[in-house]
Scaffold this active site. Structure first.
Site, PDB file in Angstrom:
ATOM      1  N   GLY A  74       0.625  -1.078  -0.185  1.00 50.22           N
ATOM      2  CA  GLY A  74       0.025  -0.039   0.021  1.00 50.22           C
ATOM      3  C   GLY A  74       0.951   1.270  -0.002  1.00 50.22           C
ATOM      4  O   GLY A  74       0.514   2.269  -0.430  1.00 50.22           O
ATOM      5  N   THR A  75       1.918   1.133   0.814  1.00 51.89           N
ATOM      6  CA  THR A  75       2.854   2.441   0.726  1.00 51.89           C
ATOM      7  C   THR A  75       3.324   2.798  -0.647  1.00 51.89           C
ATOM      8  O   THR A  75       3.497   3.795  -1.010  1.00 51.89           O
ATOM      9  CB  THR A  75       3.958   2.056   1.956  1.00 51.89           C
ATOM     10  OG1 THR A  75       3.430   1.772   3.062  1.00 51.89           O
ATOM     11  CG2 THR A  75       4.942   3.351   1.888  1.00 51.89           C
ATOM     12  N   GLN A 182      -7.810   0.659   3.614  1.00 46.29           N
ATOM     13  CA  GLN A 182      -8.642   0.094   4.730  1.00 46.29           C
ATOM     14  C   GLN A 182     -10.344  -0.151   4.125  1.00 46.29           C
ATOM     15  O   GLN A 182     -10.878  -0.707   4.868  1.00 46.29           O
ATOM     16  CB  GLN A 182      -8.887   0.925   5.842  1.00 46.29           C
ATOM     17  CG  GLN A 182      -7.762   0.988   6.759  1.00 46.29           C
ATOM     18  CD  GLN A 182      -7.217  -0.192   7.464  1.00 46.29           C
ATOM     19  OE1 GLN A 182      -8.174  -1.086   7.760  1.00 46.29           O
ATOM     20  NE2 GLN A 182      -6.130  -0.153   7.725  1.00 46.29           N
ATOM     21  N   GLY A 203      -2.643  -5.676  -0.194  1.00 42.10           N
ATOM     22  CA  GLY A 203      -3.119  -7.178   0.086  1.00 42.10           C
ATOM     23  C   GLY A 203      -3.302  -7.512   1.577  1.00 42.10           C
ATOM     24  O   GLY A 203      -4.155  -8.301   2.045  1.00 42.10           O
ATOM     25  N   THR A 240      10.159  -7.946 -12.519  1.00 41.23           N
ATOM     26  CA  THR A 240       9.197  -8.915 -12.911  1.00 41.23           C
ATOM     27  C   THR A 240       8.126  -9.218 -11.857  1.00 41.23           C
ATOM     28  O   THR A 240       8.491  -8.989 -10.492  1.00 41.23           O
ATOM     29  CB  THR A 240      10.383 -10.321 -12.759  1.00 41.23           C
ATOM     30  OG1 THR A 240      11.391 -10.017 -13.778  1.00 41.23           O
ATOM     31  CG2 THR A 240       9.437 -11.714 -13.109  1.00 41.23           C
ATOM     32  N   CYS A 328       2.049   1.835  13.578  1.00 39.70           N
ATOM     33  CA  CYS A 328       3.552   2.689  12.929  1.00 39.70           C
ATOM     34  C   CYS A 328       3.782   3.731  13.957  1.00 39.70           C
ATOM     35  O   CYS A 328       4.741   4.070  14.217  1.00 39.70           O
ATOM     36  CB  CYS A 328       3.462   3.470  11.771  1.00 39.70           C
ATOM     37  SG  CYS A 328       2.300   2.525  10.519  1.00 39.70           S
TER      38      CYS A 328
HETATM   39  C1  PLP Z   1      -1.867  -0.477   6.085  1.00 40.52           C
HETATM   40  C2  PLP Z   1      -2.183   0.945   5.383  1.00 40.52           C
HETATM   41  C3  PLP Z   1      -1.208   1.467   4.347  1.00 40.52           C
HETATM   42  C4  PLP Z   1       0.072   0.993   4.183  1.00 40.52           C
HETATM   43  O1  PLP Z   1       0.103  -0.489   3.470  1.00 40.52           O
HETATM   44  P1  PLP Z   1       1.288  -1.294   3.312  1.00 40.52           P
HETATM   45  O2  PLP Z   1       0.809  -2.349   2.461  1.00 40.52           O
HETATM   46  O3  PLP Z   1       1.384  -1.707   5.044  1.00 40.52           O
HETATM   47  O4  PLP Z   1       2.511  -0.595   3.172  1.00 40.52           O
HETATM   48  C5  PLP Z   1      -1.731   2.455   4.009  1.00 40.52           C
HETATM   49  N1  PLP Z   1      -2.751   3.242   4.106  1.00 40.52           N
HETATM   50  C6  PLP Z   1      -3.589   2.884   5.097  1.00 40.52           C
HETATM   51  C7  PLP Z   1      -4.704   3.754   5.262  1.00 40.52           C
HETATM   52  C8  PLP Z   1      -3.207   1.659   5.637  1.00 40.52           C
HETATM   53  O5  PLP Z   1      -4.126   1.122   6.676  1.00 40.52           O
END
Ligand code: PLP
Length: 391
Positions: A74-75, A182, A203, A240, A328
């Site tokens: 997600g980051t 989320q 994921g 890849t 975090c």
């Molecule tokens: C967990 C989260 C992320 C980061 O996702 P990762 O896959 O852990 O890098 C970003 N935004 C929100 C709102 C999250 O809850």
């Protein structure tokens, strides 16, 4: 229930890998090891599964498969969206976001403000964590390169009206990015109705292993590639493909699509049972966030005159895993940036605990939690110099 039972109520931090997802991945650690870009049969056999996974992610959002780019988390999706848009429109120097975004968005913008001279508007929220949409509209100018507003808050579960926000961004001609990490899989998201240009998902908040995500990029959006190299992902994200995890994400999206209404109702009932059960027996306790516009799986409760960290330790000793805010930021003694932005009163900002459920949470686990939490709070309050039972 045995005293060694483990109850996991920290699903907004990460989730268990679903058995169906695990099974779907296994062949790709065995005979299906080809590179999906290869012309031969080893590659071709694998490429069909990458294609199918992309279609499943796209189906969950009601978009076209070629608008989905697989990322490592997600980051990365957030960074790709933000930095890719700014690089593609270097003449625009203004950014709009909110004070309650995840660090994967907020810290990128703060870095860009500090190191690259961008002007960043961080929108305030109300005491319930809501945005003022008039303020948002006024913040968007012809110089605004991108607007980032999350779909659902990871700490409180509060939902932002991304359909209305998308319409405002469209009217103002500003690119709209939403961090929906989320929200995806927990509430229905139809991008034919929500006018966002970019959407991040991850994921492991959706029952895959950690280390896979996706970015939706609406066709025609001006954005530079994040990783430059080979032709993977249509040149938008070279490298890849992590095939087993891509397959996992496809499977998780398929499962989410099948479960979403059922789980929404079942999980919401369990969350409400937990919340109402706690608030009815524990005095001087408050819901943080908007109690109406909320994810079905999340409750964040502030208990007056106790320390969140102490509550978590006692819960953990009883086998219950929860969180005192964003994973975090725990470890620092400040209340989280989200609770601070909501001006959560000092008396319970420090005593706030997030319980987040999943489709694997059972009623038995909630009943057990309902027995444990009130005893823990009572014990801690008996030792607290700040607790006044007559208040
Ligand atoms: C967990 C989260 C992320 C980061 O996702 P990762 O896959 O852990 O890098 C970003 N935004 C929100 C709102 C999250 O809850």
């Amino acid at each position: 229930m045995s005293e060694f039972k483990q109850v996991y109520l920290d699903n907004n931090a990460t989730c268990m890998v679903s058995p169906g997802v695990r099974d779907a991945m296994l062949p790709f650690f065995g005979e299906l090891y080809g590179n999906p870009s290869s012309m031969h049969n080893f590659g071709g056999q694998v490429a069909v599964h990458v294609k199918a996974a992309r279609e499943k992610v796209a189906a969950l959002l009601n978009v076209s498969p070629d608008e989905i780019v697989f990322t490592s988390c997600g980051t990365e999706s957030d960074n790709h969206a933000i930095r890719g848009v700014l690089e593609a429109s270097p003449e625009k120097r203004h950014i709009v976001t909110t004070k309650v975004e995840h660090p994967a968005v907020l810290n990128v913008y703060r870095f860009l403000a500090k190191k690259k001279g961008y002007r960043v508007t961080e929108l305030e929220v109300s005491k319930q964590g809501d945005l003022d949409l008039d303020q948002l509209r006024e913040a968007l100018t012809p110089d605004t390169a991108i607007l980032s507003v999350m779909a659902a808050n990871n700490e409180t579960g509060t939902l932002f009206p991304i359909d209305q926000i998308g319409a405002i961004a469209r009217e103002k001609g500003v690119i709209f990015h939403t961090d929906a990490v989320q929200a995806v899989g927990k509430i229905p998201l139809d991008l034919k109705k929500i006018q966002c240009d970019l959407l991040s998902l991850s994921g492991h908040k959706l029952h895959t292993p950690k280390g896979i995500g996706a970015l939706y990029i609406r066709k025609g959006t001006r954005i530079s590639p994040f990783m430059i190299g080979g032709h993977q992902e249509n040149g938008r994200r070279a490298g890849t493909e992590n095939v087993p995890y891509v397959v996992a994400l496809g499977k998780a999206c398929e499962e989410a699509m099948n479960d979403i209404f059922d789980e929404n109702n079942r999980v919401r009932k369990l969350r409400d049972k937990l919340e109402q059960g706690l608030l009815s027996v524990i005095k001087q306790a408050h819901i943080n966030g908007n109690p109406r516009w909320r994810l079905p799986n999340t409750t964040n409760i502030g208990f007056e005159a106790v320390e969140g960290e102490a509550i978590l330790l006692h819960l953990s000793a009883a086998g219950i895993a929860a969180s005192s805010g964003s994973a975090c930021t725990s470890g620092s003694l400040e209340p989280s940036h989200v609770l601070m932005a909501m001006q959560t009163p000092f008396s319970y900002a420090h005593g706030s605990v997030r319980f987040s459920l999943s489709k694997f949470t059972t009623e038995e686990e909630i009943d057990y939690t309902l027995k444990v939490v009130p005893t823990v709070i009572q014990k801690l309050r008996e030792m607290s110099p700040f607790y006044d039972p007559n208040k």
